[in-house]
Motif scaffolding. Structure first.
Motif, PDB file in Angstrom:
ATOM      1  N   ALA A 115      20.581  -8.856  27.775  1.00 35.43           N
ATOM      2  CA  ALA A 115      19.930  -7.625  27.323  1.00 35.43           C
ATOM      3  C   ALA A 115      20.802  -6.873  26.323  1.00 35.43           C
ATOM      4  CB  ALA A 115      19.622  -6.729  28.525  1.00 35.43           C
ATOM      5  N   CYS A 116      22.122  -6.968  26.517  1.00 31.29           N
ATOM      6  CA  CYS A 116      23.059  -6.288  25.632  1.00 31.29           C
ATOM      7  C   CYS A 116      23.160  -6.975  24.278  1.00 31.29           C
ATOM      8  CB  CYS A 116      24.431  -6.247  26.313  1.00 31.29           C
ATOM      9  SG  CYS A 116      25.814  -6.051  25.210  1.00 31.29           S
ATOM     10  N   LEU A 117      23.210  -8.301  24.273  1.00 31.20           N
ATOM     11  CA  LEU A 117      23.407  -9.047  23.039  1.00 31.20           C
ATOM     12  C   LEU A 117      22.135  -9.153  22.205  1.00 31.20           C
ATOM     13  CD1 LEU A 117      25.663 -12.014  24.232  1.00 31.20           C
ATOM     14  CD2 LEU A 117      26.342  -9.992  22.942  1.00 31.20           C
ATOM     15  N   VAL A 376      10.423 -18.704  33.069  1.00 29.54           N
ATOM     16  CA  VAL A 376      10.270 -17.896  34.283  1.00 29.54           C
ATOM     17  C   VAL A 376      11.381 -18.102  35.318  1.00 29.54           C
ATOM     18  CG1 VAL A 376       7.764 -17.842  34.034  1.00 29.54           C
ATOM     19  CG2 VAL A 376       8.817 -19.667  35.388  1.00 29.54           C
ATOM     20  N   GLY A 377      12.245 -19.090  35.138  1.00 32.62           N
ATOM     21  CA  GLY A 377      13.207 -19.413  36.190  1.00 32.62           C
ATOM     22  C   GLY A 377      14.401 -18.490  36.257  1.00 32.62           C
ATOM     23  N   THR A 378      14.809 -17.941  35.118  1.00 27.37           N
ATOM     24  CA  THR A 378      15.989 -17.084  35.097  1.00 27.37           C
ATOM     25  C   THR A 378      15.732 -15.917  34.150  1.00 27.37           C
ATOM     26  OG1 THR A 378      18.394 -17.089  34.762  1.00 27.37           O
ATOM     27  CG2 THR A 378      17.097 -18.410  33.250  1.00 27.37           C
ATOM     28  N   PRO A 379      16.218 -14.696  34.471  1.00 24.43           N
ATOM     29  CA  PRO A 379      15.912 -13.507  33.670  1.00 24.43           C
ATOM     30  C   PRO A 379      16.263 -13.601  32.190  1.00 24.43           C
ATOM     31  CG  PRO A 379      16.789 -12.845  35.800  1.00 24.43           C
ATOM     32  CD  PRO A 379      16.917 -14.350  35.730  1.00 24.43           C
ATOM     33  N   PRO A 380      17.431 -14.162  31.790  1.00 23.85           N
ATOM     34  CA  PRO A 380      17.715 -14.235  30.353  1.00 23.85           C
ATOM     35  C   PRO A 380      16.634 -14.967  29.557  1.00 23.85           C
ATOM     36  CG  PRO A 380      19.724 -14.639  31.586  1.00 23.85           C
ATOM     37  CD  PRO A 380      18.612 -14.585  32.583  1.00 23.85           C
ATOM     38  N   CYS A 381      16.118 -16.073  30.112  1.00 21.93           N
ATOM     39  CA  CYS A 381      15.056 -16.807  29.419  1.00 21.93           C
ATOM     40  C   CYS A 381      13.788 -15.975  29.302  1.00 21.93           C
ATOM     41  CB  CYS A 381      14.768 -18.126  30.140  1.00 21.93           C
ATOM     42  SG  CYS A 381      16.047 -19.383  29.923  1.00 21.93           S
ATOM     43  N   THR A 382      13.512 -15.182  30.322  1.00 24.94           N
ATOM     44  CA  THR A 382      12.338 -14.310  30.301  1.00 24.94           C
ATOM     45  C   THR A 382      12.511 -13.187  29.288  1.00 24.94           C
ATOM     46  OG1 THR A 382      12.001 -14.769  32.656  1.00 24.94           O
ATOM     47  CG2 THR A 382      10.794 -12.920  31.719  1.00 24.94           C
TER      48      THR A 382
END
Length: 435
Positions: A115-117, A376-382
């Motif tokens: 989210a930061c990058l 959908v598996g991990t938040p960064p990908c979402t």
């Protein structure tokens, strides 16, 4: 109906809710713990025992320590500096974003890191005429594999360690995952630079698009940035030294307290930085794990799985199968949930084979972080789905090869460690069968 069968039925219902997410994950986990008590699978006083697990305290403390870097603006400053060093060419920018994403997510929240990058990457892409869709997904992947490196980098690692301690076994040390996390990170970076980039789309986006961040910097005080960086470095150093007089949980909480006392973030920000879904999911699944052990449900699953694998499978075969199952599930459900579901089963199977469960649990945890083939598996990908203009099949095309690479890398590591008699399994008589 025997308690073991009741527990298996409950586990199937929990798994169904995890996969479909008909109700929130945390409610499913806590509801499962309550159901264990109501069905008499565990004593009523153990229903909420997961909340008193030291690992919950470790989670909370490190969430706060990591958030301090985002609130002070240190994480953003690091990202901008690295990108400045590597330049704005497509390949060099991709390498820079992946390196900083890997490094930061190894000790911070991979969600917060991404989210930061993301706004940094979007701004640079707009200024340098690079297409954002060529940069955001590699960055998100880096935040995913970077979390594998340390115990606190991603929830599945801590959940695996907690499952071991809940079963009366020693947990993982701080850098124990680095033996697989660092090689996978290097392999992932090379894959994206040499192969993956050719599978990325070239979607053009509006440069003025607003990006919502989970954690937004509230100050850019250089003094507080230095303090937050020193606190994180001190916590990581103490945890890595594994000192007897101070536990991982104590280290994390001391770090969190110092962050608040020094003004790196406010008390309210500290509370809001804790991912309560992860906390309650972990706390809810611990009593379920206990119920599986006490009722014999775990042993039933282990016997069934061992039977399917030929009755007397080698530890390597067991690890491959469980890694593959975890890797498949995590593409469609939360990586935290898949680890919480499978770790107790892996421990039961390892015990059934008279082998040390550590290698099996590590394989499950690592596989749970390999959620690269879907959004959908991990938040960064979402997080990068909308800003990157990606479609579901973009993840499938680019991420499937990365998943297979991680699977292959984990198996090679297992064989190498076995050859040098360093495999985690304790049964020496099984060594020749693994080779």
């Amino acid at each position: 109906m025997s308690p073991a069968i009741k527990c298996l039925i409950l586990l199937a219902v929990i798994a169904l809710f995890f996969v479909t997410e008909i109700i929130p994950l945390a409610i499913t986990a806590i509801g499962g713990a309550v159901a264990c008590g109501l069905m008499g699978l565990i004593p009523a006083k153990q229903v909420f025992s997961g909340l008193s697990n030291p690992t919950v305290v470790l989670f909370a403390g490190m969430f706060v320590v990591g958030a301090a870097m985002f609130y002070t603006g240190l994480a953003q400053a690091i990202g901008e500096k690295v990108v400045h060093i590597f330049g704005t060419g497509e390949n060099s920018l991709m390498l820079g974003l992946m390196l900083v994403g890997t490094a930061l997510s190894s000790v911070l929240s991979n969600t917060g890191t991404c989210a930061c990058l993301m706004p940094v990457a979007l701004g640079i892409c707009a200024a340098s005429k690079n297409t954002a869709s060529r940069q955001l997904l590699p960055m998100a992947y880096a935040c995913g594999w970077g979390g594998i490196i340390t115990l606190v980098g991603t929830p599945p690692n801590i959940i695996g360690s907690g499952a071991l301690t809940a079963a009366g076994l020693p947990g993982f040390s701080f850098f124990e995952f680095a033996w697989i996390g660092i090689p996978l990170s290097v392999a992932g970076i090379l894959y994206m630079l040499l192969i993956g980039k050719y599978l990325l789309p070239k979607a053009e986006l509006d440069a003025d698009q607003e990006i919502e961040q989970e954690i937004e910097a509230t100050t850019h005080d250089k003094k507080k940035q230095v303090i937050s960086g020193v606190i994180l470095l001190a916590c990581v150093t103490v945890m890595a030294l594994n000192l007897k007089f101070i536990s991982l949980e104590m280290t994390a909480i001391i770090g969190a307290l110092v962050c608040v006392l020094t003004g790196c973030l406010t008390e309210k920000q500290a509370y809001s930085s804790i991912d309560w879904v992860t906390i309650f999911l972990f706390a809810g699944m611990m009593p379920v794990s206990t119920a599986m052990d006490k009722t014999g449900a775990g042993k039933l699953i282990a016997n069934w799985a061992v039977g399917l694998m030929g009755g007397e499978p080698t530890p390597l075969i067991v690890t491959i199968v469980l890694f593959s199952i975890s890797c498949f599930l995590t593409q469609f459900m939360s990586n935290t949930a898949s680890a919480a579901l499978l770790c107790p089963i892996g421990i039961a199977i390892a015990k059934q084979l008279n082998a040390d469960p550590k290698a099996v649990v590590m394989a499950i945890a690592v596989a749970a972080s390999c959620a690269f083939a879907t959004p959908v598996g991990t938040p960064p990908c979402t997080l990068v789905l909308g800003p990157g203009g990606y479609k579901f099949m973009d993840y499938v095309k680019c991420g499937t090869g990365l998943v297979l690479l991680c699977r292959r890398g984990n198996m090679i590591r297992m064989k190498v460690l076995t050859a040098y008699n360093m495999l985690y399994f304790l049964a020496p008589g099984r060594m020749k069968s693994v080779l």
